[in-house]
Motif scaffolding. Structure first.
Motif, PDB file in Angstrom:
ATOM      1  N   ALA A  91     -24.487  16.085 -29.557  1.00  0.00           N
ATOM      2  CA  ALA A  91     -23.562  15.021 -29.145  1.00  0.00           C
ATOM      3  C   ALA A  91     -23.763  14.664 -27.670  1.00  0.00           C
ATOM      4  CB  ALA A  91     -22.127  15.458 -29.405  1.00  0.00           C
ATOM      5  N   LEU A  92     -24.097  15.675 -26.871  1.00  0.00           N
ATOM      6  CA  LEU A  92     -24.336  15.418 -25.438  1.00  0.00           C
ATOM      7  C   LEU A  92     -25.578  14.538 -25.265  1.00  0.00           C
ATOM      8  CD1 LEU A  92     -23.269  16.128 -22.632  1.00  0.00           C
ATOM      9  CD2 LEU A  92     -24.767  18.127 -22.628  1.00  0.00           C
ATOM     10  N   ARG A  93     -26.613  14.884 -26.016  1.00  0.00           N
ATOM     11  CA  ARG A  93     -27.855  14.086 -25.928  1.00  0.00           C
ATOM     12  C   ARG A  93     -27.619  12.664 -26.419  1.00  0.00           C
ATOM     13  NH1 ARG A  93     -31.541  18.810 -28.476  1.00  0.00           N
ATOM     14  NH2 ARG A  93     -31.298  20.228 -26.710  1.00  0.00           N
ATOM     15  N   ALA A  94     -26.770  12.530 -27.431  1.00  0.00           N
ATOM     16  CA  ALA A  94     -26.509  11.185 -27.972  1.00  0.00           C
ATOM     17  C   ALA A  94     -25.750  10.316 -26.972  1.00  0.00           C
ATOM     18  CB  ALA A  94     -25.724  11.292 -29.279  1.00  0.00           C
ATOM     19  N   GLY A  95     -25.002  10.971 -26.083  1.00  0.00           N
ATOM     20  CA  GLY A  95     -24.254  10.202 -25.071  1.00  0.00           C
ATOM     21  C   GLY A  95     -22.887   9.731 -25.539  1.00  0.00           C
ATOM     22  N   ILE A  96     -22.144  10.629 -26.221  1.00  0.00           N
ATOM     23  CA  ILE A  96     -20.817  10.233 -26.728  1.00  0.00           C
ATOM     24  C   ILE A  96     -19.822  10.004 -25.588  1.00  0.00           C
ATOM     25  CG2 ILE A  96     -21.133  11.395 -28.945  1.00  0.00           C
ATOM     26  CD1 ILE A  96     -19.150  13.582 -27.872  1.00  0.00           C
ATOM     27  N   LEU A  97     -18.712   9.348 -25.939  1.00  0.00           N
ATOM     28  CA  LEU A  97     -17.667   9.043 -24.949  1.00  0.00           C
ATOM     29  C   LEU A  97     -17.017  10.326 -24.438  1.00  0.00           C
ATOM     30  CD1 LEU A  97     -15.628   7.200 -23.464  1.00  0.00           C
ATOM     31  CD2 LEU A  97     -14.421   6.918 -25.636  1.00  0.00           C
ATOM     32  N   ALA A  98     -16.671  11.248 -25.338  1.00  0.00           N
ATOM     33  CA  ALA A  98     -16.057  12.502 -24.879  1.00  0.00           C
ATOM     34  C   ALA A  98     -15.990  13.550 -25.984  1.00  0.00           C
ATOM     35  CB  ALA A  98     -14.648  12.241 -24.355  1.00  0.00           C
ATOM     36  N   PHE A  99     -16.022  14.804 -25.523  1.00  0.00           N
ATOM     37  CA  PHE A  99     -15.702  15.947 -26.386  1.00  0.00           C
ATOM     38  C   PHE A  99     -14.204  16.188 -26.250  1.00  0.00           C
ATOM     39  CE2 PHE A  99     -20.114  16.559 -25.334  1.00  0.00           C
ATOM     40  CZ  PHE A  99     -20.667  17.087 -26.485  1.00  0.00           C
ATOM     41  N   HIS A 100     -13.504  16.287 -27.349  1.00  0.00           N
ATOM     42  CA  HIS A 100     -12.096  16.672 -27.273  1.00  0.00           C
ATOM     43  C   HIS A 100     -12.013  18.184 -27.441  1.00  0.00           C
ATOM     44  CE1 HIS A 100     -10.665  12.306 -28.072  1.00  0.00           C
ATOM     45  NE2 HIS A 100     -10.935  12.536 -26.803  1.00  0.00           N
ATOM     46  N   VAL A 101     -11.841  18.828 -26.306  1.00  0.00           N
ATOM     47  CA  VAL A 101     -11.934  20.283 -26.235  1.00  0.00           C
ATOM     48  C   VAL A 101     -10.632  20.906 -26.712  1.00  0.00           C
ATOM     49  CG1 VAL A 101     -12.129  22.189 -24.582  1.00  0.00           C
ATOM     50  CG2 VAL A 101     -13.637  20.182 -24.389  1.00  0.00           C
ATOM     51  N   GLU A 102     -10.757  21.945 -27.550  1.00  0.00           N
ATOM     52  CA  GLU A 102      -9.565  22.518 -28.175  1.00  0.00           C
ATOM     53  C   GLU A 102      -9.300  23.970 -27.790  1.00  0.00           C
ATOM     54  OE1 GLU A 102      -8.259  21.238 -31.823  1.00  0.00           O
ATOM     55  OE2 GLU A 102      -9.653  19.561 -32.052  1.00  0.00           O
ATOM     56  N   SER A 103     -10.099  24.538 -26.856  1.00  0.00           N
ATOM     57  CA  SER A 103      -9.820  25.895 -26.391  1.00  0.00           C
ATOM     58  C   SER A 103     -10.606  26.165 -25.122  1.00  0.00           C
ATOM     59  CB  SER A 103     -10.207  26.944 -27.452  1.00  0.00           C
ATOM     60  OG  SER A 103     -11.613  26.917 -27.644  1.00  0.00           O
ATOM     61  N   GLU A 104     -10.211  27.221 -24.423  1.00  0.00           N
ATOM     62  CA  GLU A 104     -10.909  27.568 -23.192  1.00  0.00           C
ATOM     63  C   GLU A 104     -12.325  28.036 -23.495  1.00  0.00           C
ATOM     64  OE1 GLU A 104      -8.730  30.019 -20.489  1.00  0.00           O
ATOM     65  OE2 GLU A 104     -10.164  29.518 -18.900  1.00  0.00           O
ATOM     66  N   GLY A 105     -12.457  28.776 -24.601  1.00  0.00           N
ATOM     67  CA  GLY A 105     -13.786  29.252 -24.993  1.00  0.00           C
ATOM     68  C   GLY A 105     -14.734  28.091 -25.224  1.00  0.00           C
ATOM     69  N   GLU A 106     -14.218  27.037 -25.815  1.00  0.00           N
ATOM     70  CA  GLU A 106     -15.053  25.871 -26.061  1.00  0.00           C
ATOM     71  C   GLU A 106     -15.464  25.221 -24.742  1.00  0.00           C
ATOM     72  OE1 GLU A 106     -13.322  22.801 -28.593  1.00  0.00           O
ATOM     73  OE2 GLU A 106     -14.833  21.386 -27.885  1.00  0.00           O
ATOM     74  N   LEU A 107     -14.534  25.174 -23.789  1.00  0.00           N
ATOM     75  CA  LEU A 107     -14.866  24.572 -22.496  1.00  0.00           C
ATOM     76  C   LEU A 107     -15.979  25.369 -21.802  1.00  0.00           C
ATOM     77  CD1 LEU A 107     -13.771  22.104 -20.841  1.00  0.00           C
ATOM     78  CD2 LEU A 107     -12.614  23.784 -19.396  1.00  0.00           C
ATOM     79  N   ASP A 108     -15.891  26.705 -21.893  1.00  0.00           N
ATOM     80  CA  ASP A 108     -16.938  27.573 -21.321  1.00  0.00           C
ATOM     81  C   ASP A 108     -18.287  27.237 -21.933  1.00  0.00           C
ATOM     82  OD1 ASP A 108     -15.031  28.932 -19.918  1.00  0.00           O
ATOM     83  OD2 ASP A 108     -14.878  30.598 -21.354  1.00  0.00           O
TER      84      ASP A 108
END
Ligand code: LLP
Length: 447
Positions: free
Chosen positions: A140-157
């Motif tokens: 998704a990062l390579r595709a250039g999406i608008l945003a990741f909707h992060v649902e936990s601290e572990g995911e943010l890490d």
């Protein structure tokens, strides 16, 4: 009130009738003409004949009208409808929504692939979900999406590490859990209370925003909230919005700004008689609160865009009387439409052709799958159909095909999109070979 005597066991519980099966509950876009149900101007009997059953038929004009209704309701704001792909991910449906300026709310790499293949630009795509993998983040990062909707601290890490390795900052919105328990029809569709697995509590979200703001690998883009599905009242949305706006203001005072606010999806539709969520009323309140804030508004509707625009056509194979009950056995069941079985979901069902004088009574409409839980309706007052008759199961455009399965080695059905005079087969019925694709028989075991 007189109570009818219980019928002798084994007898059908039917009264002489003639009632057409009652059409109140039939969604707009599916008129009855000369006794035959149509999708706009197209005869559903003919479509079933041509494409076979079970068959999903989508009213493309209805989908367009619903997207445009959202866009009109929020036109005062910078607005993006990020359609929730999980409701119905057919490429043609996604393509049409994209062509109207819509984006996508996705929850997997598979849904990203669908949205991109359908022509939805990456910068209109937001990615939710509690369990994103590294592979999904990279894609998704390579595709250039608008945003990741992060649902936990572990995911943010994880996302921060992926972004550092990829050498491009990851766009982030935190999915906030505002701790609001909405009274949706089923507990499985409530997501905004503290004890649900979704989102991050406000206090934790603030901490995550500070972290994201400070990281060279993360870029704060917005905020997301989604409190549940099939919500019929405006109030819970406003409660959620107010909670999120209070947080947005707090972060702004620390110099952490947001580009957008995503109010989620969940806007309820009419399954049978009830009114759907009053969109105009919601829009009035939301626009009033967002006016002048310079925040872009996103919504993530799925069901309210496609639900009422789809029917499942299924043919009656047999009828059978047992234990005082009348069973109508159809060629579609839980493998095509899981909602009745999984959530006790109620779908309006009507004969495609009115059968004058047919006795009416409570029947169980059941599928061919080897499960007692395989049904489309229980105890439903219907004119008793004969084998070969067609039934239309209404409001099946959302979470119908997308939740279909191959259980019992059943081939998933075809999907048809009706647009004006045109009828497009937008997904072929699966073949027997589709069922075994990817499987291998290893050489005989040497013992
Ligand atoms: N955004 C997020 C983050 C979601 O989780 C969902 C649905 C939506 C948007 C779209 O919700 P909608 O507007 O379609 O209500 N299979 C269930 C519904 C599950 C909904 C899951 N999340 C059903 O058939 O009722």
């Amino acid at each position: 009130m007189a109570v009818a005597p219980a019928p002798p066991s084994g007898d059908p519980v039917l009264t002489p009738g003639g009632a057409p099966g009652g059409d109140e509950g039939r969604p707009p876009g599916f008129p009855r003409r000369h006794g035959v149900l149509h999708c706009r101007t197209h005869d559903l009997e003919e479509l079933a004949e041509r494409f076979g059953t079970p068959l999903y038929v989508y009213d493309g004009d209805g989908i367009r009208e619903r997207v445009q209704a959202f866009q009109a309701a929020f036109r005062e704001l910078d607005f993006l409808l990020a359609y929730s792909v999980k409701a119905n991910g057919n490429l043609a449906v996604l393509n049409r929504i994209g062509a109207l300026g819509g984006g996508a709310d996705i929850v997997s790499l598979g849904e990203l692939h669908r949205a991109l293949q359908a022509g939805i630009p990456a910068e209109r795509i937001v990615f939710a979900g509690v369990g994103k993998t590294v592979e999904e983040m990279e894609g998704a990062l390579r595709a250039g999406i608008l945003a990741f909707h992060v649902e936990s601290e572990g995911e943010l890490d994880s996302l921060e590490r992926v972004a550092a390795e990829e050498g491009r900052p990851a766009p982030v919105g935190i999915r906030v859990n505002p701790d609001i328990l909405v009274n949706t029809p089923h507990e499985y569709t409530r997501t905004g209370h503290a004890a649900s697995k979704f989102g991050v509590a406000v206090e934790d979200a603030i901490r995550l925003y500070r972290r994201a703001h400070a990281s060279p690998h993360l870029e704060v883009r917005g905020v997301d909230v989604h409190i549940g599905s099939q919500i019929l009242d405006v109030e819970p949305y406003l409660e959620a919005l107010d909670a999120v706006l209070a947080m947005v203001d707090r972060l702004a005072s620390e110099g952490i700004g947001m580009g957008y606010l995503d109010l989620g999806g969940g806007f309820g539709v009419a399954y049978g008689g009830e009114e759907g969520l009053p969109l105009q009323e919601l829009a009035r309140e939301v626009v009033g609160r967002l006016r002048g804030r310079g925040l872009r508004l996103l919504v993530e509707p799925g069901r309210s865009v496609v639900g009422e625009a789809g029917v499942l056509l299924t043919r009656v194979l047999h009828t059978k009387v047992a234990g005082g009950k009348t069973f109508v056995i159809t060629d579609g069941g839980m493998t095509e439409l899981l909602r009745p079985s999984h959530y006790g979901g109620w779908h309006f069902i009507t004969p495609v052709r009115t059968r004058e004088g047919a006795p009416v009574g409570p029947v169980d409409v059941v599928g061919p799958v080897c499960e007692s839980g395989d049904f489309l309706a229980l105890n439903r007052e219907l004119p008793l159909p004969l084998s070969g008759d067609l039934l239309a199961v209404a409001t099946a455009g959302a979470y119908g095909f997308s939740m279909a399965s191959n259980y019992n080695a059943r081939r998933r059905p075809a999907e048809v999109l009706v647009e004006g005079d045109a009828v497009h087969l937008v997904r072929h019925r699966e073949t027997l070979d589709d069922l075994i694709r990817g499987e291998e028989i290893p050489p005989p075991a040497t013992l």
